[in-house]
Each structure stands twice: as C-alpha cells, then as structure tokens.
Design a protein around this motif. Structure first.
Motif, PDB file in Angstrom:
ATOM      1  N   LEU A  58     -80.100  48.564 -14.717  1.00  0.00           N
ATOM      2  CA  LEU A  58     -79.787  47.588 -15.759  1.00  0.00           C
ATOM      3  C   LEU A  58     -81.005  46.723 -16.077  1.00  0.00           C
ATOM      4  O   LEU A  58     -81.600  46.112 -15.184  1.00  0.00           O
ATOM      5  CB  LEU A  58     -78.629  46.702 -15.306  1.00  0.00           C
ATOM      6  N   VAL A  59     -81.336  46.668 -17.354  1.00  0.00           N
ATOM      7  CA  VAL A  59     -82.508  45.922 -17.803  1.00  0.00           C
ATOM      8  C   VAL A  59     -82.110  45.002 -18.952  1.00  0.00           C
ATOM      9  O   VAL A  59     -81.421  45.424 -19.893  1.00  0.00           O
ATOM     10  CB  VAL A  59     -83.628  46.878 -18.264  1.00  0.00           C
ATOM     11  N   LEU A  60     -82.521  43.744 -18.882  1.00  0.00           N
ATOM     12  CA  LEU A  60     -82.273  42.760 -19.933  1.00  0.00           C
ATOM     13  C   LEU A  60     -83.554  42.562 -20.730  1.00  0.00           C
ATOM     14  O   LEU A  60     -84.620  42.331 -20.151  1.00  0.00           O
ATOM     15  CB  LEU A  60     -81.816  41.432 -19.329  1.00  0.00           C
ATOM     16  N   TRP A  61     -83.440  42.633 -22.052  1.00  0.00           N
ATOM     17  CA  TRP A  61     -84.608  42.609 -22.935  1.00  0.00           C
ATOM     18  C   TRP A  61     -84.434  41.543 -24.013  1.00  0.00           C
ATOM     19  O   TRP A  61     -83.340  41.364 -24.545  1.00  0.00           O
ATOM     20  CB  TRP A  61     -84.754  43.980 -23.591  1.00  0.00           C
ATOM     21  N   ASP A  62     -85.519  40.831 -24.315  1.00  0.00           N
ATOM     22  CA  ASP A  62     -85.552  39.873 -25.420  1.00  0.00           C
ATOM     23  C   ASP A  62     -86.240  40.554 -26.598  1.00  0.00           C
ATOM     24  O   ASP A  62     -87.448  40.801 -26.560  1.00  0.00           O
ATOM     25  CB  ASP A  62     -86.319  38.617 -25.003  1.00  0.00           C
ATOM     26  N   LEU A  63     -85.476  40.869 -27.638  1.00  0.00           N
ATOM     27  CA  LEU A  63     -86.042  41.573 -28.788  1.00  0.00           C
ATOM     28  C   LEU A  63     -86.937  40.667 -29.619  1.00  0.00           C
ATOM     29  O   LEU A  63     -87.910  41.130 -30.208  1.00  0.00           O
ATOM     30  CB  LEU A  63     -84.921  42.163 -29.650  1.00  0.00           C
ATOM     31  N   ASN A  64     -86.620  39.372 -29.685  1.00  0.00           N
ATOM     32  CA  ASN A  64     -87.458  38.448 -30.454  1.00  0.00           C
ATOM     33  C   ASN A  64     -88.855  38.337 -29.864  1.00  0.00           C
ATOM     34  O   ASN A  64     -89.858  38.299 -30.580  1.00  0.00           O
ATOM     35  CB  ASN A  64     -86.816  37.058 -30.492  1.00  0.00           C
ATOM     36  N   GLU A  65     -88.923  38.275 -28.541  1.00  0.00           N
ATOM     37  CA  GLU A  65     -90.208  38.154 -27.854  1.00  0.00           C
ATOM     38  C   GLU A  65     -90.804  39.515 -27.497  1.00  0.00           C
ATOM     39  O   GLU A  65     -91.945  39.599 -27.043  1.00  0.00           O
ATOM     40  CB  GLU A  65     -90.040  37.318 -26.586  1.00  0.00           C
ATOM     41  N   ASN A  66     -90.006  40.553 -27.681  1.00  0.00           N
ATOM     42  CA  ASN A  66     -90.424  41.926 -27.366  1.00  0.00           C
ATOM     43  C   ASN A  66     -90.909  42.045 -25.919  1.00  0.00           C
ATOM     44  O   ASN A  66     -92.013  42.527 -25.637  1.00  0.00           O
ATOM     45  CB  ASN A  66     -91.518  42.407 -28.328  1.00  0.00           C
ATOM     46  N   LYS A  67     -90.049  41.595 -24.997  1.00  0.00           N
ATOM     47  CA  LYS A  67     -90.428  41.693 -23.594  1.00  0.00           C
ATOM     48  C   LYS A  67     -89.183  41.786 -22.713  1.00  0.00           C
ATOM     49  O   LYS A  67     -88.088  41.347 -23.084  1.00  0.00           O
ATOM     50  CB  LYS A  67     -91.259  40.486 -23.175  1.00  0.00           C
ATOM     51  N   GLN A  68     -89.373  42.377 -21.553  1.00  0.00           N
ATOM     52  CA  GLN A  68     -88.299  42.457 -20.576  1.00  0.00           C
ATOM     53  C   GLN A  68     -88.117  41.101 -19.912  1.00  0.00           C
ATOM     54  O   GLN A  68     -89.078  40.481 -19.458  1.00  0.00           O
ATOM     55  CB  GLN A  68     -88.621  43.520 -19.526  1.00  0.00           C
ATOM     56  N   LEU A  69     -86.865  40.640 -19.866  1.00  0.00           N
ATOM     57  CA  LEU A  69     -86.567  39.364 -19.229  1.00  0.00           C
ATOM     58  C   LEU A  69     -86.240  39.531 -17.752  1.00  0.00           C
ATOM     59  O   LEU A  69     -86.590  38.682 -16.939  1.00  0.00           O
ATOM     60  CB  LEU A  69     -85.392  38.681 -19.929  1.00  0.00           C
ATOM     61  N   ALA A  70     -85.541  40.619 -17.424  1.00  0.00           N
ATOM     62  CA  ALA A  70     -85.136  40.802 -16.033  1.00  0.00           C
ATOM     63  C   ALA A  70     -84.710  42.241 -15.784  1.00  0.00           C
ATOM     64  O   ALA A  70     -84.236  42.932 -16.691  1.00  0.00           O
ATOM     65  CB  ALA A  70     -83.984  39.862 -15.685  1.00  0.00           C
ATOM     66  N   SER A  71     -84.887  42.668 -14.556  1.00  0.00           N
ATOM     67  CA  SER A  71     -84.309  43.919 -14.085  1.00  0.00           C
ATOM     68  C   SER A  71     -83.148  43.549 -13.177  1.00  0.00           C
ATOM     69  O   SER A  71     -83.348  42.975 -12.101  1.00  0.00           O
ATOM     70  CB  SER A  71     -85.356  44.739 -13.320  1.00  0.00           C
ATOM     71  N   LEU A  72     -81.935  43.836 -13.615  1.00  0.00           N
ATOM     72  CA  LEU A  72     -80.747  43.452 -12.860  1.00  0.00           C
ATOM     73  C   LEU A  72     -80.428  44.442 -11.744  1.00  0.00           C
ATOM     74  O   LEU A  72     -79.605  44.157 -10.874  1.00  0.00           O
ATOM     75  CB  LEU A  72     -79.544  43.314 -13.793  1.00  0.00           C
ATOM     76  N   GLY A  73     -81.039  45.618 -11.803  1.00  0.00           N
ATOM     77  CA  GLY A  73     -80.836  46.606 -10.745  1.00  0.00           C
ATOM     78  C   GLY A  73     -79.561  47.407 -10.913  1.00  0.00           C
ATOM     79  O   GLY A  73     -79.027  47.556 -12.011  1.00  0.00           O
ATOM     80  N   GLU A  74     -79.053  47.926  -9.798  1.00  0.00           N
ATOM     81  CA  GLU A  74     -77.858  48.769  -9.810  1.00  0.00           C
ATOM     82  C   GLU A  74     -76.598  47.917  -9.883  1.00  0.00           C
ATOM     83  O   GLU A  74     -76.578  46.777  -9.414  1.00  0.00           O
ATOM     84  CB  GLU A  74     -77.837  49.634  -8.543  1.00  0.00           C
ATOM     85  N   GLN A  75     -75.538  48.496 -10.452  1.00  0.00           N
ATOM     86  CA  GLN A  75     -74.277  47.761 -10.518  1.00  0.00           C
ATOM     87  C   GLN A  75     -73.576  47.745  -9.168  1.00  0.00           C
ATOM     88  O   GLN A  75     -72.992  46.733  -8.776  1.00  0.00           O
ATOM     89  CB  GLN A  75     -73.355  48.371 -11.570  1.00  0.00           C
ATOM     90  N   ASP A  76     -73.589  48.881  -8.474  1.00  0.00           N
ATOM     91  CA  ASP A  76     -72.897  48.965  -7.190  1.00  0.00           C
ATOM     92  C   ASP A  76     -73.778  49.679  -6.164  1.00  0.00           C
ATOM     93  O   ASP A  76     -74.803  50.268  -6.522  1.00  0.00           O
ATOM     94  CB  ASP A  76     -71.536  49.669  -7.343  1.00  0.00           C
ATOM     95  N   PRO A  77     -73.417  49.642  -4.881  1.00  0.00           N
ATOM     96  CA  PRO A  77     -74.244  50.255  -3.839  1.00  0.00           C
ATOM     97  C   PRO A  77     -74.423  51.760  -4.001  1.00  0.00           C
ATOM     98  O   PRO A  77     -75.390  52.331  -3.490  1.00  0.00           O
ATOM     99  CB  PRO A  77     -73.468  49.939  -2.549  1.00  0.00           C
TER     100      PRO A  77
END
Length: 326
Positions: A58-77
């Motif tokens: 899971l990756v969170l992206w800011d389209l206005n700034e054109n950059k990755q905000l965070a890598s949230l990783g896997e949802q479950d183990p």
C-alpha cells in the motif's frame, strides 16, 4: 440531389461516430506503479491516491506535489492481495479490503487503526464514513453489513437474495445504498435497517453511487440500464444514453454539485455524463499497462479536481488528468 444526400449522410455518420470516440490525450499523468495495481482509490478532490501492488504493497501518493507521502506496507501478516480501497469523503481515512478482512487507516498519521476479519462471506465491496468509524460491506452471501467500529454495533441488512456487488455509504454514515445479483438496489437507514427507497433493474446490479449531499443516487446493471435517481422523489432523473449494448462500470462518482457523473469501465474507458440529461459529455481511454494483451486497463476510480479536470486511476498503476469539454 443524390450527391447532396450522400454528402449529408456522410456528414451525419462522421458526426455520430465522433461522438463515440474516446480521447487518449491526457493533460497530465503520474506513473506510480510501473508493474500495475490490483486496487487504486482517489480522494474526492483527486489530490491523494492510495493504491496496492504486490511489489510495494500500500502506497499513499500526493498528486498535487507529485510525490509519495508514505508506504503503508502490507494489510495483514499474510500479505494478502488488496482488492478494494475507498478513501472517506473528507480525505482523512481509508479502508482497504481483501476478500476476507479489512483495515482502516488514518491517512493524516499514515497509521492503521485496526484489522478486522469477515467469516461468513467474501467481501465484494466496501465503503467508509468520514469519521473513519463506520464501515459498510457488501458480501458474497447476500448480506450488506454496517459496522460501527467504535461502539461495536453491527447491523445485517438482509433484503438482498443474492450476492451484493456494490455498496455506498453517505459521508455521515446514516444512509447506505446497496445493489446485487437479485436485480435490486436499496437505499436504507443504517440506524434501523429500514428500506427508504428501492430500485428494480432488469439484470444484476454491478455499480451504485451516492451523491455526497444525498440528493442523487446512481445504479447500473450488467446490461445497458444505468440510471440516476432523484432521492427526494424516488423517481428516475435520467438514464445514461448510449448506443452500447452493455454499460458495465467499475467505478462511478458524482461531482460535488451533482451536475455531472464520471464513470470508469473494466476496459479503459472514462466517461463524463450530465446528471439531468443522461447525455455523455466527454470520453477518454486510459493508458494500459505496457505490453499487456489485450491492451486494456481497469479504471478503478475517477474524481473531479479543482481545475475542472477528471482524474482517473487504473490497474496500470497510472493516474491521468483529462480536460473535459463541458
């Protein structure tokens, strides 16, 4: 006279066909995941994108700034594949789901709020209220389930007789819209489970959407019956007008003012419609993943931005901005 007639006929045919064309010329694009995604969601204002891929999770992206905000990783183990993502109307929270569990995320802090499992059916669709506390699920066993994660209250809506394919929850969590294989869509109260409006279709319903102010609803089936409803009267406001024998949508969203509806299909197409007329205003074709056969991309989400553009996110891992000829 014959030459004039043929000229007029030719002009009419070309004009008609031009109305069916889909532009591939975007105004801007963001290649976020070059190997493709299994789910992709946009915030209502189209600024943020949350997507899942096997390679980067899971990756969170800011389209206005054109950059990755965070890598949230896997949802479950088990690193299960995420097949559904929704961002809350206010953009603060998100829910992600596999077939058997779901997680809620606080996007401001980029942290998970918890992981919950479903044991009595497979998750086919999911939505989240603006407070991040209320969840709506559509399941393969015919249930639509409303859950308040803070109080623990759970309400099972049992009006559907077959699989629930698509659900939508109002931003305040008070109202739910669900549609399923039984050809029915229902607007219902999450406090009581009582049906407020019912909408009958000729085929299985595969997509529903609610206007954020509760004025309009959208329901579409596996044929070409795609209808916008006036929820104040419960009557049909318009039917989407198309020459296609099938109008199968993978996503649908109203503009904030309710004047327009944007839809996406499993075959790359993004369409903008007038809510009052049902007429298609514009159409686009999303970029497919490189070297895929057939060259198609599933449009997972689409939204209107503050520049009067439509932003789409697809299985190609690409977000694209489209200038709409309103």
């Amino acid at each position: 006279m014959r030459i004039i007639f043929h000229t007029l006929l030719f002009t009419f045919v070309i004009t008609t066909l031009n109305g069916c064309f889909f532009s591939t010329k975007d105004d801007q694009r963001w290649v976020i995941e070059s190997l493709g995604t299994t789910s992709f969601a946009l915030s209502r204002d189209a600024r943020f994108a949350l997507l899942y891929s096997k390679e980067h999770q899971l990756v969170l992206w800011d389209l206005n700034e054109n950059k990755q905000l965070a890598s949230l990783g896997e949802q479950d183990p088990q690193a299960s594949t995420v097949s559904r993502i929704r961002i809350s109307d206010n953009g603060r929270f998100a829910v992600t789901a596999t077939q058997i569990n779901f997680a809620v995320w606080d996007l401001a802090w980029t942290q998970a709020q918890g992981l919950w499992s479903i044991s009595d059916g497979l998750i086919r669709d999911i939505d989240i209220a603006s407070n991040g506390e209320q969840i709506l699920l559509g399941l393969s066993n015919g249930k639509a389930i409303y859950v308040n994660l803070v109080t623990g209250r759970r309400l099972e809506f049992l009006a559907h007789k077959e699989k629930v394919n698509s659900v939508a929850l109002s931003p305040n969590g008070r109202f739910a819209l669900s549609g399923g294989n039984d050809h029915n869509a229902y607007l219902w109260d999450t406090r009581t489970g009582q049906i407020i409006k019912s909408f009958k279709h000729e085929q299985r319903i595969n997509r529903v959407a609610l206007h954020r102010d509760g004025l309009l609803a959208f329901t579409s089936d596996g044929g070409n019956q795609a209808i916008i409803w006036d929820l104040r009267t419960g009557k049909q406001l318009s039917k989407l007008r198309s020459f296609s024998r099938q109008l199968i949508f993978s996503t649908a969203r109203f503009s904030d003012d309710g004047q327009y509806l944007v839809t996406g299909t499993p075959s790359s197409r993004i369409m903008v419609w007038g809510s009052k007329t049902g007429k298609r205003i514009d159409g686009f074709e999303a970029e497919p993943l490189k070297d895929t056969r057939p060259p198609r991309a599933v449009v997972y989400d689409a939204a209107f931005d503050d520049q009067n553009r439509v932003i789409s996110g697809s299985s190609a891992g690409i977000a694209q901005a489209w200038n709409v000829d309103y």
